[in-house]
Write a protein that holds these residues in place. Sequence first.
Motif, PDB file in Angstrom:
ATOM      1  N   ASN A   1       6.056  42.517  27.494  1.00  0.00           N
ATOM      2  CA  ASN A   1       5.672  42.518  25.947  1.00  0.00           C
ATOM      3  C   ASN A   1       5.612  41.379  25.664  1.00  0.00           C
ATOM      4  OD1 ASN A   1       5.462  42.846  23.336  1.00  0.00           O
ATOM      5  ND2 ASN A   1       8.061  43.179  22.803  1.00  0.00           N
ATOM      6  N   ASN A   2       3.894  40.974  25.781  1.00  0.00           N
ATOM      7  CA  ASN A   2       3.102  39.241  25.425  1.00  0.00           C
ATOM      8  C   ASN A   2       2.814  39.466  24.369  1.00  0.00           C
ATOM      9  OD1 ASN A   2       1.560  41.051  26.483  1.00  0.00           O
ATOM     10  ND2 ASN A   2       1.516  39.808  28.670  1.00  0.00           N
TER      11      ASN A   2
ATOM     12  N   ASN B   1       2.821  39.613  21.304  1.00  0.00           N
ATOM     13  CA  ASN B   1       2.714  39.157  19.920  1.00  0.00           C
ATOM     14  C   ASN B   1       2.388  37.248  20.672  1.00  0.00           C
ATOM     15  OD1 ASN B   1       4.404  40.676  18.504  1.00  0.00           O
ATOM     16  ND2 ASN B   1       6.569  40.548  19.123  1.00  0.00           N
TER      17      ASN B   1
END
Length: 311
Positions: A271-272, A274
């Motif tokens: 989850n990158n 952001n």
Amino acid sequence: MKVLELKNLTKKFADFIAVDNISLSITEGEIFGFLGANGAGKSTTINMIAGLLRSNDGEINILGKNTIKNSRFAKMNIGVVPQDLAIYEDLTAYENVKFFAGLYGLRGSILHERVIEALEFVGLSDKHKSHPKNFSGGMKRRLNIACAIAHRPKLIIMDEPTVGIDPQSRNYILTSVRKLNEMGCTIIYTSHYMEEVEEICSRIAIIDHGKIIAEGTKGQLKAIITDTKDIWIEIKSTENIDVNKIKDINGVKAVQFEENLMKINSETGVNNLNKIIQYLINSDIEISSMEEKEPNLETVFLTLTGRNLRD
């Protein structure tokens, strides 16, 4: 039936290995995509298949016959549409096709019939008395195809047949490729336009540094990288972007640009998003839109080779 079979094919130029022990086979009725960035070994392989280069090792078979032992048979069954136009601008369209068809031994009424047939196929019948120096780029490309198909080869090699032409001419040529295939021709197709390969090819091989690193249908190739996703971010300007800082973000595998569209390939399990957005905001880069996409063939190529096809 195997139309083409390569067995342990190798080509060296001094100490440089351009093609490194590759093997593949193409069966009758395929439109086979052959992809490689500049210097990957694609053109060298094509030139060996076409008989323009001799290999240092390995074997090439056309319709089950070795091309060295049966060179005339191989020549009669291969048609080549080269990337660089192979036409004579001071000859008429008819004379161009007649000249090249004559090299394959066609004579008399058969030669005339095949020339007319080839010109009709590419939509140049009404231009048979015209000189290609007065043709558009697309018309020259179509004449190039006519010169390669008049002797009715079983295998046609099309090397960048749509390079440098307008979209309408490109669509005409792609339609012609499908028609040739429907007529029984097996085709090797190379292009720097990945969408063309994805659209028309039944099977694809990717060559890099002289080796075939992946081969299969579009679905099979895409399945290789099911662990990645594409993030497409449209931005106002790429001027202040430090690509290396984006690549340093955990999970990011590759970054490329098409004008103001930034394409990021990333691991699915990380989850990158952001962090990517935060980097752009901190760099005062305005985001116009953002979208996550399933990997396409271009993503597969970039992931496997680390290079864009046009590099």
